[in-house]
Design a protein around this motif. Structure first.
Motif, mmCIF file in Angstrom:
data_model
loop_
_atom_site.group_PDB
_atom_site.id
_atom_site.type_symbol
_atom_site.label_atom_id
_atom_site.label_comp_id
_atom_site.label_asym_id
_atom_site.label_seq_id
_atom_site.Cartn_x
_atom_site.Cartn_y
_atom_site.Cartn_z
ATOM 1 N N ASP A 51 0.842 -1.178 0.000
ATOM 2 C CA ASP A 51 0.000 0.000 0.000
ATOM 3 C C ASP A 51 0.882 1.233 0.000
ATOM 4 O O ASP A 51 1.925 1.265 0.649
ATOM 5 N N SER A 52 0.444 2.256 -0.701
ATOM 6 C CA SER A 52 1.238 3.478 -0.748
ATOM 7 C C SER A 52 1.345 4.113 0.630
ATOM 8 O O SER A 52 2.289 4.817 0.932
ATOM 9 N N ASP A 53 0.379 3.854 1.525
ATOM 10 C CA ASP A 53 0.432 4.399 2.874
ATOM 11 C C ASP A 53 1.639 3.871 3.641
ATOM 12 O O ASP A 53 2.193 4.557 4.486
ATOM 13 N N ASP A 54 2.042 2.640 3.356
ATOM 14 C CA ASP A 54 3.197 2.066 4.045
ATOM 15 C C ASP A 54 4.465 2.856 3.746
ATOM 16 O O ASP A 54 5.310 3.053 4.603
#
Length: 77
Positions: A51-54
């Protein structure tokens, strides 16, 4: 060298080191690799995603502010 080299000697991560040191004969190693069965048809595909949030969380590391230089002056930037 024996007919079947020890497993630790033919591990592909270290075999070249053992060949250079003379502990493992290069021809014996090649012969061993060619004798291994082809198990590609038994492999299972693995899917992975991130995930890009990671990635965004990695940038949020708190940095310590620079301490003032001796005498109370702030260091030049």
């Amino acid at each position: 060298m024996a007919d079947q080299p020890e497993n630790k000697l033919v591990d592909k991560r270290v075999a070249s080191r053992y060949v250079r040191k003379g502990v493992l004969d290069e021809k014996d190693y090649e012969k061993h690799v060619k004798s291994l069965p082809d198990l590609a048809d038994q492999a299972m595909p693995i899917e992975a995603s991130m995930d890009s949030d990671d990635f965004d969380d990695l940038d949020d590391v708190d940095e310590e502010p620079e301490s003032p230089a001796p005498g109370g002056e702030t260091p030049p930037a």
